[in-house]
Design a protein around this motif. Structure first.
Motif: not given
Ligand code: PLP
Length: 475
Positions: A135-146, A187-193
């Motif tokens: 699936v296409i995500q906007d950025t690798a940062s978003t993909a890593t959060i996902v 950043k992903g760890l921060k955002a994903a709680g």
């Protein structure tokens, strides 16, 4: 805007874009500006009356263009590339013209199904097994959060989705990545709680790749303390030096401890289309998720991040929502990509990727990547052959980390060398002739030359080396 006026400006603009791309070399790569310089020249208030397109375009040329950093420039060697191409721009133009929002299948069947097809083409090109869906995500940062959110849900039997972290009585979830991993993991760890303190940095070896022995020890130590190992992020092609984490031993540990294995190859993933570079991805087939950015090094303009997941059910279970107003008669038989990531609204990104893959063909893409890789090897040899310079990391891909190391400066100590190279970088970039950036490896300040713009050819890399040496001598 009336159709005729649109047509006239559209034709003019395409001419302008074609001239720009052809003549981009004439611009300084980096504008000579200070923060606030652009804003000061723009009105604080929006216009009350409509303005003519001629006026807007004139301001684009006089106010905006001089403040652009020219990523398309063949002597852009900074960061990692975000390269693009004519076919990609045309695909993007059509995507803007169609203006669809591909949130559910019905909201644009072509966008959903073309995305499924081009992601499957990419999967085949990089040699991932059929079990992976893309699936296409906007950025690798978003993909890593996902990926981290999927890992969190799998580890907590989807209870965090339901009750939040508050309800968890179990031990903290731990995530592992090398010290050289990209900041998007933090950043992903921060955002994903998860909390930043639950990101466990793993030591690197001599080649700046993750050390699996240290990973095994850190997991064991966490277990002893009653913490819950949850995920490991491996990087193929780290941001600073393109180091290659060894996927096979990392996958072994991930299997043993039931960790979600996410592989971040934001830049390097493109190299997986080259049979001779496949070995660096050995073990990738055992990952739970994988991301790479065609918007970095596959001639597809920003944004376009390819995210693959081995178990799309976990992905969909993590993100699925089902409000009445989005239900359609096709829900049981169609893919609704709104459930494959964070955003509901989705751009028709597959179009530009489709244009690129078709107009280059796999062989055309391979040829351009091989050219960049060859140029990086040549540049590396020039660095190694010059006693005034020092190579600071292996060059498995297209990025070279090095420094100027004249004996008299080296004799003054490590800090003097750092200052000397930082000043050299300033002098080089101030010429406007090229743009490169720096990093720090093992505490040492390094210059970093990353080759990957669409039009970069040998002459540009030769010119870069000459300029760097001239600036080094002219101190
Ligand atoms: N991961 C790695 C290894 C990167 O080098 C980068 C950016 O350079 C990223 C992730 C973040 O990429 P994006 O800008 O697509 O979020």
């Amino acid at each position: 805007m009336q159709a005729e006026e649109f047509r006239r400006h559209g034709h003019d603009l395409i001419d302008w874009v074609a001239d720009y791309l052809q003549g981009v070399e004439a611009y300084p790569v980096l504008p000579d500006l200070q923060p606030g310089d652009v804003r000061r020249r723009l009105p604080a208030e929006p216009p009350r009356e409509p303005e003519a397109m001629e006026t807007i375009l004139k301001d684009f040329r006089t106010l905006i263009l001089p403040a652009v950093t020219h990523w398309n420039h063949p002597r852009f060697f900074a960061y990692f590339p975000a390269n693009q191409s004519g076919p990609s721009i045309l695909g993007e133009l059509l995507s803007a013209a169609l203006g669809v929002n591909a949130m559910v299948w019905q909201s644009c069947p072509a966008a959903t199904e073309l995305e499924e097809v081009v992601m499957d083409w990419l999967r085949r090109m990089i040699g991932l097994p059929e079990s992976f869906r893309g699936v296409i995500q906007d950025t690798a940062s978003t993909a890593t959060i996902v990926a981290l959110l999927c890992a969190r849900e799998r580890a907590t039997d989807f209870a965090t989705n339901e009750h939040g972290f508050y309800a968890r009585t179990a031990a903290a979830l731990r995530v592992y990545c090398s010290r050289e991993a990209h900041s998007s993991v933090e950043k992903g760890l921060k955002a994903a709680g998860f909390g930043r303190e639950h990101l466990v940095p793993i030591a690197v070896d001599n080649e700046l790749a993750l050390d699996p022995t240290d990973l095994a020890q850190k997991i064991a130590a966490d277990r002893e303390q009653g913490l819950t190992p949850c995920a490991v992020v491996a990087t193929v092609g780290t941001t600073s030096s393109t180091a290659l984490d060894p996927l096979v031993p990392i996958a072994d540990l991930a299997d043993r401890h039931r960790l979600w294995l996410h592989v971040d190859a934001a830049l390097a993933g493109s190299a997986a289309i080259l049979p001779e570079k496949r070995a660096m991805f050995d073990g990738l087939e055992r990952a739970d998720s994988f991301v790479f950015n065609p918007h970095k090094w596959l001639f597809t303009n920003f944004d376009c991040s390819a995210f693959f997941c081995r178990d799309p059910q976990t992905l969909v279970r993590t993100f699925a929502i089902d409000p009445e107003y989005l239900r359609t008669a096709f829900d049981s038989g169609a893919t609704n990509l709104r459930d494959w990531g964070l955003a509901l609204g989705r751009r028709f990104r597959a179009l530009k990727l489709w244009f690129v893959l078709r107009s280059y063909g796999v062989e055309g893409l391979q040829a351009r990547l091989r050219e960049h890789l060859g140029l990086a090897q040549e540049f590396m040899q020039w660095v190694v052959a010059d006693p005034q310079f020092e190579l600071l990391a292996p060059v498995p891909l297209q990025t070279i980390c090095f420094r100027h190391c004249p004996p008299e400066v080296a004799a003054a100590g490590a800090e003097a060398l750092d200052r000397h190279n930082a000043a050299l970088l300033q002098r080089v970039n101030a010429t406007g002739q090229l743009f490169m950036t720096h990093t720090r490896l093992r505490e040492r300040y390094c210059l970093r030359l990353s080759i990957g713009q669409t039009e970069t050819r040998r002459e540009h890399v030769v010119a870069a080396w000459r300029l760097i040496r001239d600036c080094a001598q002219a101190r």
